[in-house]
Structure formats: C-alpha cells, structure tokens
Design a protein around this motif. Structure first.
Motif, PDB file in Angstrom:
ATOM      1  N   GLU A   1       1.004  -1.180  -0.069  1.00  0.00           N
ATOM      2  CA  GLU A   1       0.105  -0.141   0.014  1.00  0.00           C
ATOM      3  C   GLU A   1       0.823   1.350  -0.105  1.00  0.00           C
ATOM      4  OE1 GLU A   1      -3.577   2.028   2.709  1.00  0.00           O
ATOM      5  OE2 GLU A   1      -2.576   0.168   3.455  1.00  0.00           O
ATOM      6  N   MET A   2       1.885   1.261   0.958  1.00  0.00           N
ATOM      7  CA  MET A   2       2.762   2.421   0.963  1.00  0.00           C
ATOM      8  C   MET A   2       3.677   2.452  -0.384  1.00  0.00           C
ATOM      9  SD  MET A   2       4.038   4.860   3.109  1.00  0.00           S
ATOM     10  CE  MET A   2       3.731   4.310   4.380  1.00  0.00           C
ATOM     11  N   ALA A   3       4.086   1.553  -0.945  1.00  0.00           N
ATOM     12  CA  ALA A   3       4.785   1.517  -2.272  1.00  0.00           C
ATOM     13  C   ALA A   3       4.285   1.983  -3.207  1.00  0.00           C
ATOM     14  CB  ALA A   3       5.220   0.161  -2.549  1.00  0.00           C
TER      15      ALA A   3
ATOM     16  N   GLY B   1       5.894  -6.413   1.407  1.00  0.00           N
ATOM     17  CA  GLY B   1       7.134  -5.518   0.825  1.00  0.00           C
ATOM     18  C   GLY B   1       7.920  -6.776   0.553  1.00  0.00           C
ATOM     19  N   ILE B   2       7.983  -8.067   0.668  1.00  0.00           N
ATOM     20  CA  ILE B   2       8.994  -9.095   0.482  1.00  0.00           C
ATOM     21  C   ILE B   2       9.267  -9.008  -1.186  1.00  0.00           C
ATOM     22  CG2 ILE B   2       9.763 -11.256   0.533  1.00  0.00           C
ATOM     23  CD1 ILE B   2       8.444 -11.319   3.561  1.00  0.00           C
ATOM     24  N   PRO B   3       7.841  -9.392  -1.752  1.00  0.00           N
ATOM     25  CA  PRO B   3       7.996  -9.529  -3.320  1.00  0.00           C
ATOM     26  C   PRO B   3       8.611  -8.543  -3.802  1.00  0.00           C
ATOM     27  CG  PRO B   3       6.033 -10.440  -2.410  1.00  0.00           C
ATOM     28  CD  PRO B   3       6.721  -9.503  -1.432  1.00  0.00           C
ATOM     29  N   TYR B   4       8.328  -6.917  -3.476  1.00  0.00           N
ATOM     30  CA  TYR B   4       9.037  -6.053  -3.915  1.00  0.00           C
ATOM     31  C   TYR B   4      10.504  -5.810  -4.202  1.00  0.00           C
ATOM     32  CZ  TYR B   4       4.743  -3.470  -4.816  1.00  0.00           C
ATOM     33  OH  TYR B   4       3.342  -3.013  -5.251  1.00  0.00           O
TER      34      TYR B   4
ATOM     35  N   ILE C   1       9.219 -17.295  -4.290  1.00  0.00           N
ATOM     36  CA  ILE C   1       9.796 -16.671  -3.374  1.00  0.00           C
ATOM     37  C   ILE C   1       9.805 -17.375  -1.936  1.00  0.00           C
ATOM     38  CG2 ILE C   1      10.454 -14.687  -1.902  1.00  0.00           C
ATOM     39  CD1 ILE C   1       9.453 -12.916  -4.582  1.00  0.00           C
ATOM     40  N   ASP C   2       8.470 -17.614  -1.386  1.00  0.00           N
ATOM     41  CA  ASP C   2       8.286 -17.880  -0.142  1.00  0.00           C
ATOM     42  C   ASP C   2       6.662 -18.303  -0.012  1.00  0.00           C
ATOM     43  OD1 ASP C   2       8.787 -18.439   2.557  1.00  0.00           O
ATOM     44  OD2 ASP C   2       8.541 -16.253   3.242  1.00  0.00           O
ATOM     45  N   SER C   3       6.430 -19.169   1.218  1.00  0.00           N
ATOM     46  CA  SER C   3       5.113 -19.621   1.548  1.00  0.00           C
ATOM     47  C   SER C   3       4.989 -19.298   2.912  1.00  0.00           C
ATOM     48  CB  SER C   3       4.927 -20.946   1.293  1.00  0.00           C
ATOM     49  OG  SER C   3       4.997 -21.607  -0.238  1.00  0.00           O
ATOM     50  N   VAL C   4       4.036 -18.430   3.334  1.00  0.00           N
ATOM     51  CA  VAL C   4       3.569 -18.000   4.482  1.00  0.00           C
ATOM     52  C   VAL C   4       2.314 -18.780   5.303  1.00  0.00           C
ATOM     53  CG1 VAL C   4       3.439 -16.225   6.101  1.00  0.00           C
ATOM     54  CG2 VAL C   4       4.859 -15.867   4.341  1.00  0.00           C
ATOM     55  N   TYR C   5       2.345 -19.420   6.018  1.00  0.00           N
ATOM     56  CA  TYR C   5       1.175 -20.066   6.776  1.00  0.00           C
ATOM     57  C   TYR C   5       0.809 -19.489   7.776  1.00  0.00           C
ATOM     58  CZ  TYR C   5      -1.630 -23.217   9.333  1.00  0.00           C
ATOM     59  OH  TYR C   5      -2.760 -23.907  10.231  1.00  0.00           O
ATOM     60  N   ASP C   6      -0.462 -18.831   7.576  1.00  0.00           N
ATOM     61  CA  ASP C   6      -1.198 -18.115   8.865  1.00  0.00           C
ATOM     62  C   ASP C   6      -2.252 -18.949   9.743  1.00  0.00           C
ATOM     63  OD1 ASP C   6      -3.238 -16.239  10.242  1.00  0.00           O
ATOM     64  OD2 ASP C   6      -1.707 -15.068   9.523  1.00  0.00           O
ATOM     65  N   ARG C   7      -1.592 -19.219  11.106  1.00  0.00           N
ATOM     66  CA  ARG C   7      -2.384 -20.060  11.828  1.00  0.00           C
ATOM     67  C   ARG C   7      -3.888 -19.900  12.117  1.00  0.00           C
ATOM     68  NH1 ARG C   7      -4.942 -23.639  13.590  1.00  0.00           N
ATOM     69  NH2 ARG C   7      -4.623 -24.808  15.693  1.00  0.00           N
ATOM     70  N   THR C   8      -4.014 -18.498  12.272  1.00  0.00           N
ATOM     71  CA  THR C   8      -5.295 -17.791  12.826  1.00  0.00           C
ATOM     72  C   THR C   8      -6.349 -18.033  11.581  1.00  0.00           C
ATOM     73  OG1 THR C   8      -4.680 -15.545  12.090  1.00  0.00           O
ATOM     74  CG2 THR C   8      -4.261 -16.122  14.367  1.00  0.00           C
ATOM     75  N   SER C   9      -5.943 -17.984  10.432  1.00  0.00           N
ATOM     76  CA  SER C   9      -6.984 -18.045   9.406  1.00  0.00           C
ATOM     77  C   SER C   9      -6.783 -19.337   8.726  1.00  0.00           C
ATOM     78  CB  SER C   9      -6.580 -17.081   8.245  1.00  0.00           C
ATOM     79  OG  SER C   9      -5.505 -17.160   7.625  1.00  0.00           O
TER      80      SER C   9
ATOM     81  N   THR D   1       6.183  -6.991 -13.322  1.00  0.00           N
ATOM     82  CA  THR D   1       6.175  -5.695 -13.598  1.00  0.00           C
ATOM     83  C   THR D   1       6.770  -4.851 -12.308  1.00  0.00           C
ATOM     84  OG1 THR D   1       3.928  -5.030 -13.519  1.00  0.00           O
ATOM     85  CG2 THR D   1       4.767  -5.730 -15.497  1.00  0.00           C
ATOM     86  N   LEU D   2       7.196  -3.805 -12.335  1.00  0.00           N
ATOM     87  CA  LEU D   2       7.705  -2.921 -11.240  1.00  0.00           C
ATOM     88  C   LEU D   2       7.748  -1.458 -11.459  1.00  0.00           C
ATOM     89  CD1 LEU D   2      10.936  -5.209  -9.927  1.00  0.00           C
ATOM     90  CD2 LEU D   2       8.579  -4.944  -8.790  1.00  0.00           C
TER      91      LEU D   2
END
Length: 612
Positions: free
Chosen positions: A139-141, A176-179, A193-201, A212-213
């Motif tokens: 969002e900030m980017a 921001g990691i993929p950027y 790049i990465d896989s992030v497991y969220d326990r709460t969801s 694209t950048l």
C-alpha cells in the motif's frame, strides 16, 4: 496428545513451584490460546483433550508475585515446545498498539519521511549502497513508490555492484518482500519466493516475484551483497533468506536475530496476563525450512561493524575473478604437461566461469578452492591445482655439519640376516652437491650387501634431478642405458634420461637383487624411480600401488594476483602406453604397506636359503 499433556503438566508444575494464587483455568486458557494461534500446531497435538483434563484440576494455587508466575510459565512453555519466541507476561494496563494508518499527506512529504529510514549513495568503485531500516508494504509502495524510485533508486541503479545494508532493519511489511526480491531478479520466469502459513486463518499464502515494477530492475547479473547483524529482524530476515537461497546475494556480517514473520500478543481471559505467540511461519520453497528462531547464517561471518569493508573487498575480488580465471586457463593451456588435455581443460574452465559458477565466490581462499576443484574435475590430475604459497627456497650454502646431521636424519640403513641391505629415505633432493657425504655415511653401509631393499613407502617425492644418478648405481658402467624419455611442455622438447658414466662411490651393479617397497603415499620423484626400475626389470616392487602423482610441478603466478597455479610441466615416456602420472604404479606383489618389509625379507631369505 502426549506432547500437549506434557505442556500442561509443565505449566502446572511450574505454577505449583511458584505457589500461585490463581485458578488452574489460567493455565487452560493460556494453553487454549496456544492451541488456536501457535504457528506450528503439529507440536500441540492432543491439546484440546489436555485442556479438558486441566479444567478438572480444582487445586487452588497461591501467588505473591504475578510477574514471577509469568516468568515460570514462560519457562514451562519453552521447555516443552522449544520455541524461544513464546512468552507469558503480566502487564496490567497494557494497551495493544494499533498499526499506524498512512497519513493523508502528499506523496512527496511521505517520501521525505521514508527517506529518513533509507540511505542511498554511490561508493568508490561505482558500488551502490542502500541502507534500509523499514521494509514498506504494498500500500505504501503504491503511494510513494514513484518518488522513491526517482530520488533514491535511480541514484544507485547504474552502479556495477550493490550493497544492501539490513544491519538495522528491525521491522517491515510482509507485502514488501516480493517488491525487494523482484528488483534483484529477472521478470521471467516468475519465482516462488516464499510460502507463509497463517495459523489464525489456516491459510497459506505464496509469495512470488513480480512481473512488472516501478522503475527498472537491478537485474540478476550484477553482484549483490547484503549486510546483516544480530539485530536484523523479522521481514528483513525473510528477504535475506530468500535472496541467499536463490543464490542471488552473498550475506556478510552476523547471524540474524531469528525473529518471526508475524507475532501477536494475546490477552489471557480477563486477567492481565498476555501470551506473545508466533501466529504465522515462513517455509522457503527451496530449502523447505525457515529462518525463524535460528536466524540466517551469513556466507561470510564478520562483526557487524566490519561488514561494509568486507563487502567492498568481496566486490573488488569479484571484479577481478573473470580475468583471473581466464589467466589460469591460459597458463594451463600453455604449460600443462599433456598438451591436448591442457587445451581441453582451459576451454572447459572458461565455460564453467561463463556459466556463473564463480559469481558468488566471496574470498580468495574460496576462489583457490573452486579453481582447484574444477582443475581436478576437468583434468583428473590432483597435481594441477591453485595455491597461494610459493615453495620455500632451501637455505643457501649450509654448513657441512648441518648437512651431515640432515643426512643422518633423512637416511636409514641396516643390514639384515643373509647380508640383506636396507635403505630408507623419505624425500628425493638435489643430492649432487652432497654425493660424497651420502656415499661415505649412507651408501657405503649397504653397497657390499648381497641384496638390497629400498624402502620408499613414505617417500613423497621431491626433486627429480638426482633420479638418473641414483638409478645409475643399480646398473653397470660399461654402457649408458636410456632410463626414460621426459617431455617438457614449455620448451616442447623431449630429453633422454640416461645412466651416468661417472659416479661418486661404487655401483651396486646389475646382478644383485633389488626390491623396492611402495605404498599409496609413494609419490612424485619416488614414482619416477619405481617406474624406471620396474620397466627395465631391475627391481621387484612389493607393497601398494603408488600415489599417482606427477613430476615436480612448476608454480605460476595468476595474473598480478597473489594466487598461484601448481602445474605439472613434464611427463614420462608414454610411447608404450600411459605412464605413472595420475594412475600410479602397480606392484609385482601387492601387500599392505605395513607388511611389505616382512614380505621382502621372506622372499630374499628363501632365495639365499635355497642357494646353500
């Protein structure tokens, strides 16, 4: 179930130790928080049943200090699930911090605020330097990206190498990691790049590079160094781990903190106790592991304050590596003893360098190791290798007393039963200037024996200048014998190695029996002697196959560096098939090295007993 019960048992045990004044529901409530939120639920199997069991515990606990209870509860959790990030705290009046909203101010002002956490400059040698303390999110980017690209990124984009300084990066946004990773990779193909497991969801999010950048990419070819410290934390650690395992960056500095991708602080029931618990975890698709808890280990470990200087040195070395590899290839092509092999090795070494295998080398020591490994793989010759050491020169004009003591230590003689002589020495040298001393103090002790055992099991080689002379003692002096044809690559000539007509001392002659003992350590010049004596049928070889070394190699400087190549420049006669270089020499009678002497003595004793 067993581990969950162990967890609750540990918590109850530590609570009893502290003489608590709280209901056991505190323990059950805390365990329920872990069960519902902890990022690795497999560690908590059976927790629900364990909570029900804990609720039936009516024991009343007493406590005088809730902070002490929080401390022992923390210890109980850590000793059960072995995760140092989980903490229990007692914080009356704690107000959870809310994520700050992006202020509704012009992008230029936002960019100025962000630039306070970013430092960009171009160092000597056209090296870009980018220091980041906070990794902004998507969002900030999107809001301030164009301004940051114009005033920060474009400033360092044209550089030939970059240093990314994360030594003070302690927070950031997951989005921001993929950027950041994408700016240092190519647009295609897209990279997981990465896989992030969220326990709460109970949802796993995959992070991919971006096609694209804003602005131009730094790309995948220019050197990238990331600086880390023990304070590098969280999202920054994820970026470091991703770029390291993509083999896109070299990490220099200290092991990172070993934080978490996401941590929540959760209130326990209606109490003032809180459980800090990691609610998400990162799983790298390349390693199948995470940087969390243990942190990211640097490729080059130095103190954080020394990391920048170390990074600059690495970049300077890498700028030299293509030229050094090419210079090494040229030296091999011009000087290696076997021309066709040398040309082939040089061509393939250049191809290996062009493939990028040398791009991440951080130190001269690793460059030498890589060169040696490649030269061995491409040539099969363990004598062809890189080294930073020039062979030490022998002392000039040593005193006679010194020479005599050296010879006495270097040579061992004996006379066994049946007048069998024994001669051992562990290194060939330039014996010409000490021939008289050797003849008097060594050779004369065995020259009159009826058979001789020459023990070369521990002889590692040395100079070949004395080979012709030493061989000559075992042949008659009435005619010269061609011992070997030795090819010299730099001069492209072949010389005949002949017996000498004049010797210091008496000859052993061609009639008496000679046995040579060998082992896998017998190498170099000693192998040349064994090769000659075996090929000409002058000696029986007993022991193990020899090392398969080479004629003494020459040392060549690689370019203007302090790296050197050790290159065999000559080889023995190959007209009748492969010589001893590389393959070694097989004995007539193969036995373990430590049994060779007894075997030789037994053969000779039987021979002499049969003559009586």
């Amino acid at each position: 179930m067993a581990q969950a019960l162990l967890l609750l048992a540990s918590l109850l045990f530590f609570s009893n130790v502290a003489h608590c004044d709280f209901s056991p529901t505190l323990i059950a409530d805390m365990a329920k928080i872990l069960m519902d939120n902890y990022c690795s639920p497999e560690k908590l199997a059976g927790m629900e049943e364990a909570i029900d069991a804990a609720r039936d515990n009516t024991e009343i606990l007493s406590i005088s200090d809730p902070a002490s209870l929080a401390s022992v509860l923390t210890d109980g959790v850590k000793q059960t699930i072995f995760d140092s990030r989980v903490q229990v705290t007692y914080e009356p009046g704690f107000v959870p911090a809310k994520p700050p909203a992006i202020p509704d101010i012009p992008p230029e002002q936002l960019a100025e605020m962000i630039k306070g956490t970013v430092k960009a400059e171009v160092l000597d040698g056209n090296i870009g330097y980018l220091k980041i303390q906070h990794i902004i999110g998507e969002e900030m980017a999107q809001k301030v990206g164009p301004v940051l690209v114009e005033y920060i990124w474009d400033k360092i984009l044209p550089t030939s190498a970059m240093i990314l300084d994360f030594r003070s990066a302690v927070n950031g946004e997951l989005s921001g990691i993929p950027y950041i990773v994408s700016y240092y990779t190519d647009p295609e193909p897209l990279i997981h790049i990465d896989s992030v497991y969220d326990r709460t969801s109970d949802v796993t999010i995959e992070l991919w590079s971006m096609p694209t950048l804003l602005g131009k990419r730094y790309g995948n070819s220019k050197p990238l160094i990331i600086l880390t410290s023990k304070n590098t934390l969280g999202i920054a650690e994820d970026v470091v781990y991703c770029l390291k395992n993509l083999k896109r960056a070299t990490i220099v500095g200290e092991n990172t903190a070993g934080g978490s991708i996401k941590i929540n602080k959760i209130k326990v029931g209606d109490t003032d106790f809180y459980v800090t618990v990691p609610v998400a975890k990162s799983i790298n698709p390349i390693t199948g592991k995470s940087w969390e808890v243990n942190g990211v280990a640097p490729d080059v470990e130095v103190a954080a304050e020394d990391a920048l200087d170390a990074a600059i040195a690495i970049i300077k070395l890498r700028a030299e590596i293509p030229g050094l590899v090419q210079a090494a290839a040229t030296l091999v092509a011009d000087n290696y003893a076997f021309p066709s092999i040398g040309d082939d090795v040089a061509e393939k070494l250049g191809a290996v360098a062009a493939s990028g295998e040398y791009n991440l080398i951080p130190t001269k020591k690793e460059l030498e190791a890589k060169l040696s490994a490649d030269l061995l793989k491409l040539s099969g010759d363990k004598c062809l290798k890189a080294t930073s050491n020039i062979p030490a020169l022998p002392p000039n004009n040593p005193m006679p007393e010194m020479l005599l003591e050296l010879i006495k230590v270097s040579f061992h003689t004996d006379v066994f039963e049946n007048n069998i002589g024994y001669l051992r020495f562990d290194m060939f040298g330039d014996f010409e200037h000490v021939a008289k001393i050797i003849a008097e103090h060594v050779w004369n002790k065995v020259v009159d024996t009826d058979a001789l055992i020459v023990d070369l099991r521990n002889n590692v080689g040395g100079s070949t200048s004395s080979i012709a002379g030493f061989c000559s003692y075992f042949f008659d002096g009435d005619k010269q014998i061609v011992l070997d044809h030795v090819y010299d690559r730099p001069s492209n000539t072949t010389r005949d190695l002949l017996t000498l007509t004049q010797l210091t001392g008496r000859r052993y002659g061609s009639k008496k029996s000679v046995i040579v003992l060998t082992s896998g350590a017998t190498a170099g010049a000693a192998e040349e002697f064994v090769f000659i004596m075996k090929r000409l049928g002058r000696a029986m070889i007993i022991g193990e196959a020899t090392h398969g070394g080479c004629h003494p190699p020459e040392t060549f400087r690689v370019g203007e560096s302090d790296i050197f190549l050790s290159i065999p420049i000559s080889h023995s006669d190959t007209a009748q098939g492969p010589s001893w270089e590389g393959a070694g020499i097989a004995p007539h009678i193969p036995v373990p090295a430590d049994a060779a002497l007894d075997t030789a003595k037994s053969i000779l004793n039987k021979h002499f007993s049969g003559q009586k």
